[in-house]
Each structure stands twice: as C-alpha cells, then as structure tokens.
Design a protein around this motif. Structure first.
Motif, PDB file in Angstrom:
ATOM      1  N   GLU A 162      55.876  59.099  52.277  1.00 39.17           N
ATOM      2  CA  GLU A 162      56.228  58.333  51.073  1.00 39.17           C
ATOM      3  C   GLU A 162      54.957  57.967  50.299  1.00 39.17           C
ATOM      4  OE1 GLU A 162      59.250  58.074  50.081  1.00 39.17           O
ATOM      5  OE2 GLU A 162      60.439  58.358  51.901  1.00 39.17           O
ATOM      6  N   VAL A 163      53.903  57.615  51.039  1.00 39.78           N
ATOM      7  CA  VAL A 163      52.636  57.267  50.391  1.00 39.78           C
ATOM      8  C   VAL A 163      52.094  58.464  49.598  1.00 39.78           C
ATOM      9  CG1 VAL A 163      50.225  56.660  50.827  1.00 39.78           C
ATOM     10  CG2 VAL A 163      52.028  55.445  52.036  1.00 39.78           C
ATOM     11  N   LYS A 164      52.270  59.654  50.148  1.00 42.62           N
ATOM     12  CA  LYS A 164      51.845  60.866  49.432  1.00 42.62           C
ATOM     13  C   LYS A 164      52.554  60.970  48.075  1.00 42.62           C
ATOM     14  CE  LYS A 164      51.695  65.191  51.221  1.00 42.62           C
ATOM     15  NZ  LYS A 164      51.959  66.197  52.294  1.00 42.62           N
ATOM     16  N   ARG A 165      53.840  60.628  48.083  1.00 51.15           N
ATOM     17  CA  ARG A 165      54.591  60.662  46.814  1.00 51.15           C
ATOM     18  C   ARG A 165      53.991  59.679  45.820  1.00 51.15           C
ATOM     19  NH1 ARG A 165      59.143  61.112  50.460  1.00 51.15           N
ATOM     20  NH2 ARG A 165      59.661  63.318  50.489  1.00 51.15           N
ATOM     21  N   LEU A 166      53.599  58.494  46.325  1.00 54.15           N
ATOM     22  CA  LEU A 166      52.963  57.502  45.443  1.00 54.15           C
ATOM     23  C   LEU A 166      51.648  58.052  44.891  1.00 54.15           C
ATOM     24  CD1 LEU A 166      53.495  54.303  47.642  1.00 54.15           C
ATOM     25  CD2 LEU A 166      54.490  54.678  45.382  1.00 54.15           C
ATOM     26  N   ALA A 167      50.880  58.710  45.738  1.00 56.77           N
ATOM     27  CA  ALA A 167      49.570  59.223  45.310  1.00 56.77           C
ATOM     28  C   ALA A 167      49.731  60.276  44.218  1.00 56.77           C
ATOM     29  CB  ALA A 167      48.820  59.790  46.510  1.00 56.77           C
ATOM     30  N   ARG A 168      50.824  61.040  44.309  1.00 55.17           N
ATOM     31  CA  ARG A 168      51.045  62.054  43.261  1.00 55.17           C
ATOM     32  C   ARG A 168      51.284  61.381  41.912  1.00 55.17           C
ATOM     33  NH1 ARG A 168      54.505  64.815  46.925  1.00 55.17           N
ATOM     34  NH2 ARG A 168      53.187  66.087  48.263  1.00 55.17           N
ATOM     35  N   VAL A 169      51.989  60.266  41.921  1.00 55.23           N
ATOM     36  CA  VAL A 169      52.239  59.529  40.671  1.00 55.23           C
ATOM     37  C   VAL A 169      50.933  58.949  40.128  1.00 55.23           C
ATOM     38  CG1 VAL A 169      53.425  57.518  39.674  1.00 55.23           C
ATOM     39  CG2 VAL A 169      54.642  59.041  41.232  1.00 55.23           C
ATOM     40  N   ALA A 170      50.025  58.584  41.034  1.00 51.07           N
ATOM     41  CA  ALA A 170      48.736  58.027  40.600  1.00 51.07           C
ATOM     42  C   ALA A 170      47.955  59.038  39.773  1.00 51.07           C
ATOM     43  CB  ALA A 170      47.920  57.598  41.816  1.00 51.07           C
ATOM     44  N   LYS A 171      48.263  60.310  39.945  1.00 50.65           N
ATOM     45  CA  LYS A 171      47.549  61.341  39.199  1.00 50.65           C
ATOM     46  C   LYS A 171      48.123  61.565  37.796  1.00 50.65           C
ATOM     47  CE  LYS A 171      46.384  65.068  41.657  1.00 50.65           C
ATOM     48  NZ  LYS A 171      44.918  65.257  41.696  1.00 50.65           N
ATOM     49  N   GLU A 172      49.281  60.977  37.542  1.00 45.68           N
ATOM     50  CA  GLU A 172      49.854  61.028  36.194  1.00 45.68           C
ATOM     51  C   GLU A 172      49.134  60.013  35.319  1.00 45.68           C
ATOM     52  OE1 GLU A 172      52.605  62.817  35.180  1.00 45.68           O
ATOM     53  OE2 GLU A 172      52.768  63.791  37.150  1.00 45.68           O
ATOM     54  N   SER A 173      49.022  60.296  34.026  1.00 41.19           N
ATOM     55  CA  SER A 173      48.427  59.254  33.191  1.00 41.19           C
ATOM     56  C   SER A 173      49.501  58.570  32.341  1.00 41.19           C
ATOM     57  CB  SER A 173      47.323  59.823  32.307  1.00 41.19           C
ATOM     58  OG  SER A 173      47.771  60.999  31.700  1.00 41.19           O
ATOM     59  N   PHE A 174      49.391  57.278  32.264  1.00 37.74           N
ATOM     60  CA  PHE A 174      50.326  56.480  31.494  1.00 37.74           C
ATOM     61  C   PHE A 174      49.626  55.972  30.237  1.00 37.74           C
ATOM     62  CE2 PHE A 174      52.085  56.598  35.672  1.00 37.74           C
ATOM     63  CZ  PHE A 174      53.460  56.524  35.490  1.00 37.74           C
ATOM     64  N   SER A 175      50.285  56.091  29.089  1.00 38.99           N
ATOM     65  CA  SER A 175      49.687  55.592  27.848  1.00 38.99           C
ATOM     66  C   SER A 175      49.670  54.063  27.896  1.00 38.99           C
ATOM     67  CB  SER A 175      50.501  56.073  26.645  1.00 38.99           C
ATOM     68  OG  SER A 175      51.768  55.460  26.669  1.00 38.99           O
ATOM     69  N   SER A 176      48.883  53.467  26.990  1.00 32.02           N
ATOM     70  CA  SER A 176      48.702  52.010  27.075  1.00 32.02           C
ATOM     71  C   SER A 176      50.030  51.257  26.923  1.00 32.02           C
ATOM     72  CB  SER A 176      47.688  51.533  26.044  1.00 32.02           C
ATOM     73  OG  SER A 176      48.112  51.952  24.768  1.00 32.02           O
ATOM     74  N   ASP A 177      50.972  51.798  26.122  1.00 38.69           N
ATOM     75  CA  ASP A 177      52.243  51.077  26.008  1.00 38.69           C
ATOM     76  C   ASP A 177      53.227  51.451  27.126  1.00 38.69           C
ATOM     77  OD1 ASP A 177      52.406  53.572  24.840  1.00 38.69           O
ATOM     78  OD2 ASP A 177      54.063  53.001  23.505  1.00 38.69           O
ATOM     79  N   GLN A 178      52.777  52.296  28.061  1.00 42.60           N
ATOM     80  CA  GLN A 178      53.615  52.581  29.240  1.00 42.60           C
ATOM     81  C   GLN A 178      53.096  51.827  30.480  1.00 42.60           C
ATOM     82  OE1 GLN A 178      53.228  56.832  29.189  1.00 42.60           O
ATOM     83  NE2 GLN A 178      55.228  57.157  28.235  1.00 42.60           N
ATOM     84  N   LYS A 179      51.892  51.276  30.321  1.00 39.96           N
ATOM     85  CA  LYS A 179      51.235  50.610  31.465  1.00 39.96           C
ATOM     86  C   LYS A 179      52.073  49.468  32.043  1.00 39.96           C
ATOM     87  CE  LYS A 179      46.887  52.358  31.691  1.00 39.96           C
ATOM     88  NZ  LYS A 179      46.318  53.047  32.826  1.00 39.96           N
ATOM     89  N   HIS A 180      52.838  48.823  31.163  1.00 39.11           N
ATOM     90  CA  HIS A 180      53.633  47.681  31.628  1.00 39.11           C
ATOM     91  C   HIS A 180      54.631  48.088  32.712  1.00 39.11           C
ATOM     92  CE1 HIS A 180      57.578  48.548  29.662  1.00 39.11           C
ATOM     93  NE2 HIS A 180      56.804  49.393  29.017  1.00 39.11           N
ATOM     94  N   LEU A 181      54.982  49.389  32.722  1.00 43.34           N
ATOM     95  CA  LEU A 181      55.919  49.893  33.727  1.00 43.34           C
ATOM     96  C   LEU A 181      55.359  49.717  35.130  1.00 43.34           C
ATOM     97  CD1 LEU A 181      56.872  53.281  32.054  1.00 43.34           C
ATOM     98  CD2 LEU A 181      58.347  51.269  32.282  1.00 43.34           C
TER      99      LEU A 181
END
Lengths: 236, 236
Positions: free
Chosen positions: A103-122
């Motif tokens: 499950e942690v691996k799945r989280l790490a994959r999301v960490a590699k996505e970039s979120f725009s500044s107005d998506q950061k609140h998510l």
C-alpha cells in the motif's frame, strides 16, 4: 518475549529471539517507508518517492526470510501451545506488514505526480489521515514488541476513527470531482491514496488480533469489540 | 492429496484429508458468493445481495475452523517437510479466500444500489471483468484441489489480462465522470467494484504461489514469471 528463558534448549530461545528482532526490524522499515511516502507526497519529493519504491524489495525479502525461519522452527523444534501460537501470530503479522508495504508503494507512486497550486488543498486531509495511520501502525508495532494484549485492543478500537475520517474525506473528494471535473484524474490519485491509508488501518487491526490471539490463546477475528474486551479483561 | 497413504498413522491422513475437504468446500462457497454477487449486480437483485452479505459469516467461521484444525495438526503431529509445507500453504490459502469473501461483500453492497437505465451501460464492462475473475478463481481452486503446480503457474499468468481489462475500464470510467459529473457517485460505486474484482485476481495469484511452494518447495513470491517458469519446468 514472554516465552523467554522457558526452554531447556537455549538455542530455541535464541531462534525465537532472532525471529522477534527480525519482525521488529521489518516493522521499523515499514513504518519508515510510510513516513517517507507521506513526506514525499507533502513535499512532492521525487527522489524520496523513488527510494520508497525501491526499498520495498527489502521488506519483501525480509518477509520471505522470517517466513522461512518460522517454518524451520516449526519443523525443528516442534513447538506446541504458546510457542506455536507465537510462531503462527508472527507468520500472520509479517504477511500483513508486507501488504502494508505494498500500500505504501501505491502512496509513493502518487508522490511522483505533480499537483498544481490550486490542487494542493486536496493533499491536506490526506496528510491528516496519514498521521493518524502512522500513529496506529506505530502503536500496533509497540504492542507486538511488548506482546501487550491491552494495547492491542486499543489499537483495534482506534481504527473506527480512521474509518470515519476516511469516509468524510471520500464525501469531500466526490464533491470536488463534481465541482471541477477537469481535476478528476488528480482527485482519483488522492482517492486511491486515502484508500491505501484506510487499508493500512485495517491491517493494523489484523495485527492487533494476532497479538490478542498470542497473548490470550483466543482467535478474536470477526468478533465484536465487546467480546474482545471480555477476552482481554478476563485475563487481566 | 499427494501425501496420502504415506503416513504410518492413518488418523493423520484422515486429518489432512478432512482439512483438504474443508478448504475445497470453503473455496466452493467463495466462488458461489462471487457468482451470486455479480448476478445480483446484473439483475439488481436485492434479495440475492442480502443473501451474499449474510453468507459471508459462514466463510469467516469456516476459515477460523480450518485455521484451528491446522494449528492442532502442527501441535499434535509435528509435521515436517512436505506435510508442513502443505499445512503452511493451506493456512495462507484460507486467509486469502477469506479476504476474497470480504471483496465479494463490497460487490454485494453495490448490487443494492439502483442504476438508472442510462447508467446501466456502466455495468457491462464490470460484468465482463467479473466473468474473467470468476474463471481465474475457479482455476485457482482447481489447481489447489489437484495440487497442480503447472496449472497454478497458468493461473498466475492470467492475472495480467485482468489487470489490463481493469486499467482500460478505469480510463473509461474516468472519462464518464468528466462527461457527466452528476453521475460521479454511481460511477464511483462501479470503480470500487472493479477494484474489488482486480484485488480478487491478485489474491488468486497469491493462492497459486502457495500451490507452487507446496508442490516444488520453493517460495516464488516476488520473483519474475521467468523464474517461476523455471521452478515449474525443472521439476516436470
């Protein structure tokens, strides 16, 4: 470990102690992986995320090592009663720790996505949920280290809070998706991450059930919290 | 069972045979639950969905029974080598079967939701994915019943197809969400169902790894398909 010093064979004690140390070190690795994955999401740190992804192999091979060691102990020492319960609880615990690693691996994959500044609140509520789950994992590992049935029961109960936070977060994310359909792919990344965190909570619950099984000799899976409390209190 | 007739104690053979029969009956129940849950989704059959939800308890208690029986066999018979491998593989298999039961419960909950006529199309690809997964589960249980390592390897490989179908379905569902944001809650139900099916595929893969471990004495988890093929071919 509660069994320590009980065996005529000192070698047997050493084997059990070595398995115990290996489980604790595996637990420590998994906890660090989770902490790092959440930090990587928070700081959008690609390098840290890659490190988490590649470290998962170590957790897998540690699980296979401990698994093999437990099977060899059963074959060689033919444990019964509390020794056997300890080995069975250990085999199950490491299986859940390995799946937490996934499950942690799945989280790490999301960490590699970039979120725009107005998506950061998510990511804010994800971090809050993450902190709760880190705390639960830490307490589950502590309870395992001390083979503390009462602490395990507390861990088990704390999952309710995580589930509530998760449900609230899902409702919120669904609203965001409806309000801003273009963000759906990014929001879905957060949905999967929240789901992974919630599943880690479930696995911590499993671990606390194995601890209770080992300490009290009773399989409390699929029973009510009340029945678990009775098991723990009766032996207090 | 490959071990049959090998033991001086006829009683030991009977115990192993009785565990085997219990696993097969548990597997049959899980397979029926999955079939019924998918049928309940297809026909929006509330009653069938409720039956699936309440039957899960039987699967849970069967797992606990088999688990207890395996632990008693270890304590009493002190099995080694292939007997011990069989018990360990059985303990792990029933844990995955129980978790498949939990995923099926999630499917049954979705069956209780109603989809409007223009949302029904969402369920078509879910049914296709479901048929693939039922087939995979059936083949995994067959491979377990015959302790057939080659068949287990085929089961393991077939998960790739399920993963591809699942990924395609996710992309499609994400597009639907963006096109029709009001349908997002319903589409999310389908998303979770597809996810459950994909996870059942992963668990069938686990079961096939335990079969290979039991038959060839090698732990093939976290290894490549090539390495698994080598393990199976070398012993052919």
């Amino acid at each position: 470990m509660e069994n320590k010093g009980k065996h005529i064979s000192e070698q047997f004690d050493n084997e059990l102690e070595s398995v115990r140390n290996a489980v604790l070190s595996m637990g420590g690795m998994v906890e660090k992986q989770l902490t790092d994955a959440l930090l990587a999401i928070e700081s959008n740190d690609n390098e840290l995320a890659d490190a988490v992804l590649s470290n998962d192999k170590k957790i897998n091979s540690l699980e296979m090592d401990i698994d093999g060691a437990c099977t060899r102990i059963i074959a060689k020492r033919q444990p019964t009663a509390s020794d056997l319960r300890l080995i069975v609880a250990t085999l199950k615990t490491i299986a859940d720790l390995e799946r937490i690693g996934d499950e942690v691996k799945r989280l790490a994959r999301v960490a590699k996505e970039s979120f725009s500044s107005d998506q950061k609140h998510l990511l804010v509520s994800l971090e809050n949920l993450g902190q709760l789950v880190i705390q639960m994992l830490r307490q589950a590992l502590d309870a395992f280290a001390r083979m503390d049935g009462e602490a395990a029961l507390e861990v088990h109960k704390s999952d309710g809070n995580i589930d509530r936070q998760y449900e609230a977060m899902m409702r919120q994310l669904m609203t965001y998706m409806m309000e801003d359909p273009r963000s759906i792919p990014k929001i879905m990344d957060v949905v999967w991450s929240a789901r992974s965190l919630e599943r880690i909570g479930d696995r911590c619950q499993n671990i606390s059930e194995y601890i209770i099984y080992n300490v009290y000799g009773k399989d409390v899976r699929h029973t009510s919290t009340e029945s678990m409390e009775n098991t723990v209190q009766r032996k207090r």
